[in-house]
Write an enzyme that holds these catalytic residues in place. Structure first.
Site, PDB file in Angstrom:
ATOM      1  N   LYS A   1     -27.001 -20.291  61.089  1.00 35.92           N
ATOM      2  CA  LYS A   1     -28.206 -19.324  61.559  1.00 35.92           C
ATOM      3  C   LYS A   1     -27.955 -17.925  61.320  1.00 35.92           C
ATOM      4  CE  LYS A   1     -31.202 -18.532  65.574  1.00 35.92           C
ATOM      5  NZ  LYS A   1     -31.524 -18.808  67.135  1.00 35.92           N
TER       6      LYS A   1
ATOM      7  N   MET B   1     -21.680 -33.473  70.525  1.00 36.96           N
ATOM      8  CA  MET B   1     -22.802 -32.388  70.914  1.00 36.96           C
ATOM      9  C   MET B   1     -23.576 -32.911  71.859  1.00 36.96           C
ATOM     10  SD  MET B   1     -22.295 -29.756  69.127  1.00 36.96           S
ATOM     11  CE  MET B   1     -21.758 -29.204  67.597  1.00 36.96           C
TER      12      MET B   1
ATOM     13  N   ASP C   1     -20.464 -23.877  56.849  1.00 38.26           N
ATOM     14  CA  ASP C   1     -21.126 -24.130  58.342  1.00 38.26           C
ATOM     15  C   ASP C   1     -20.843 -23.148  59.372  1.00 38.26           C
ATOM     16  OD1 ASP C   1     -23.020 -26.027  57.209  1.00 38.26           O
ATOM     17  OD2 ASP C   1     -21.637 -27.811  57.935  1.00 38.26           O
TER      18      ASP C   1
END
Length: 494
Positions: free
Chosen positions: A58, A173, A36
């Site tokens: 990403k 988060m 990740d």
């Protein structure tokens, strides 16, 4: 075909040394690793040379790798017989979707193990100087997701039970929903003056902490431009920070450095720099592959009067090749020399007494053992040592498996420094920087260029770097005694 096995591993919160022993062993035996964004790329260095590295975050040309695609990849690789590691930031069971991945594997009768990790809700506060429990402040602790699967993404929580029953709360988060969190905590009974800390990039040198109260933290976070990844800690326990914070006092805390390396043989100072609190991106990553011993050299091994090892890696691979070709070490009759003091240790560990090349006599046939060289490098050896045979027992090349990890690390960091230890490192950086998304001519002018010797500084200057000062020691810098004010020796191009 025999099925493989999957290890669902918690990589910890960022500091690469916080992984468990079992997690590290899983990495070492993996054939494939899916990792990740929040995994420290240094952990990938423990993987086997031919391990496939797959980034699940990403990419520049695409969105995040969807969970369904991750699940499918885990299955495909395991069913093909590979040992697979799914490397996840923090602990895989704390908002890490490990349950979903394990269910898919179980449905297809694929063997798996789940390896816990240190979760950021505990580690980030500790690196900010805050234990999540304390006899004087808090005897209860809760971890709460600040996002859920609702349409607006705002957490659907038993706010009243959370406020009434828990003294320290860690929201994961939660920056985008921070106002919603604070409003609901106050609405359900928390005092507006309750202390709050938001910790971004916890356990990394780029860690940044903003302290406030439930009534003031939202504005402070906006003023400091804090974004995820971040942990929001709510409770009186935040008061311990001023007295016991330790990580942010390290001499190189806040430094986000690129360590340029011109070859695999260059000594790495990463551990020194990290120990002093810096984040370090090695650029680029190098790999070493074994070469061979020419038949001519093998037949003459007993005849050489002198053998010179150019690197420690040359020592390792030379003796590996002796074993491969079933050559008895007792055939060696030569005096042994090496270029670097570190190689002396490697040779003495094999029972061979050696001297540095500066003490080598000029008599007798000579074998030089090292890496595969370019023609101009061979010419330099000819000029310096005269007639000799050369054994290129290994070769180094840039390890392209790390390209995505390096690019991602550079994107996530706010680079403060670039460190050069050799002229080759300068040449490599200038040649490869564009490939990794660094535009040499548009580098932020606040980025400092560090050169460890006058020769390196001159090489950098030839590319257009302007000097500010020279390092006090021309040969070696003891980073344990350096602070930030003494570290920088050049400014960027301008």
């Amino acid at each position: 075909m025999r099925k493989g096995k999957v290890y669902l591993v918690g990589a910890g919160p960022g500091d690469h040394e916080l992984i468990t022993v079992k997690g590290l062993e899983s990495i070492r035996k993996a054939d494939v690793i899916l990792y990740d964004r929040l995994v420290n790329p240094r952990l990938l260095e423990y993987a086997k040379a031919h391990c496939e590295l797959i980034y699940c975050g990403k990419l520049p040309t695409r969105h995040f790798m969807r969970q369904e695609e991750i699940n499918r990849t885990l299955l495909e690789k395991a069913l093909a017989g590979f040992t697979v590691v799914r490397l996840k930031g923090g602990d895989p069971s704390v908002f890490g979707r490990v349950g979903e991945e394990a269910e898919v594997l179980a449905d297809h009768n694929v063997a798996y193990e789940i390896v816990p990790g240190i979760t950021s809700g505990i580690a980030a506060p500790l690196y900010a100087g805050i234990p999540v429990t304390h006899r004087d402040y808090a005897g209860s602790f809760a971890m709460v997701t600040a996002h859920d699967k609702s349409k607006d993404g705002k957490p659907d929580i038993d706010w009243e039970g959370l406020v009434r029953g828990v003294q320290t709360i860690a929201f994961y988060m939660g920056v985008s929903n921070l106002n919603h969190i604070c409003e609901n905590l106050i609405l359900h009974g928390k005092s507006p003056d309750t202390p709050v800390i938001v910790i971004r990039w916890g356990t990394w040198s780029r860690q940044k902490s903003v302290v406030g109260t439930l009534s003031s933290i939202v504005q402070k976070v906006q003023d400091e431009n804090i974004e995820n990844p971040a942990i929001t800690l709510v409770g009186d326990i935040v008061a311990t920070r001023d007295k016991i914070k330790w990580f942010e006092k390290k001499p190189l805390f806040g430094q986000q450095m690129i360590l340029a390396r011109g070859s695999a043989e260059e000594e790495s100072m990463v551990d020194q720099l990290i120990d002093q609190g810096a984040d370090v991106i090695e650029f680029p990553k190098w790999k070493i592959s074994e070469g061979s011993l020419d038949v001519k050299v093998r037949n003459k091994l007993a005849m050489y009067k002198r053998i010179l090892f150019t690197t420690t890696e040359a020592v390792t691979h030379f003796f590996n090749l002796l074993k491969k070709y079933q050559i008895d070490i007792r055939q060696l009759q030569a005096k042994i020399y090496c270029l670097k003091p570190a190689s002396i240790i490697a040779l003495e560990d094999r029972g061979l007494m050696t001297s540095l090349a500066d003490d080598m006599d000029a008599e007798g046939s000579l074998l030089i053992v090292g890496t595969k060289l370019k023609s101009e490098q061979r010419w330099k050896l000819d000029y310096k040592y005269g007639e000799h045979d050369y054994a290129d027992v290994y070769q180094s090349s840039i390890d392209e498996r790390f390209d995505v990890a390096i690019k991602r690390s550079i994107e996530d960091a706010s680079i403060t420094s670039v460190l050069f230890s050799t002229s080759d490192s300068v040449h490599t950086f200038m040649r490869e920087a564009e490939h990794y998304g660094l535009s040499i001519r548009t580098l932020d002018p606040t980025i400092n260029i560090i050169c460890l010797t006058k020769q390196v500084w001159q090489t950098a200057a030839n590319y257009g770097l302007k000097s500010k000062m020279l390092v006090e020691s021309s040969d070696y810098v003891d980073f344990s005694s350096l602070d930030r004010s003494r570290l920088f020796v050049a400014t960027t191009i301008g």
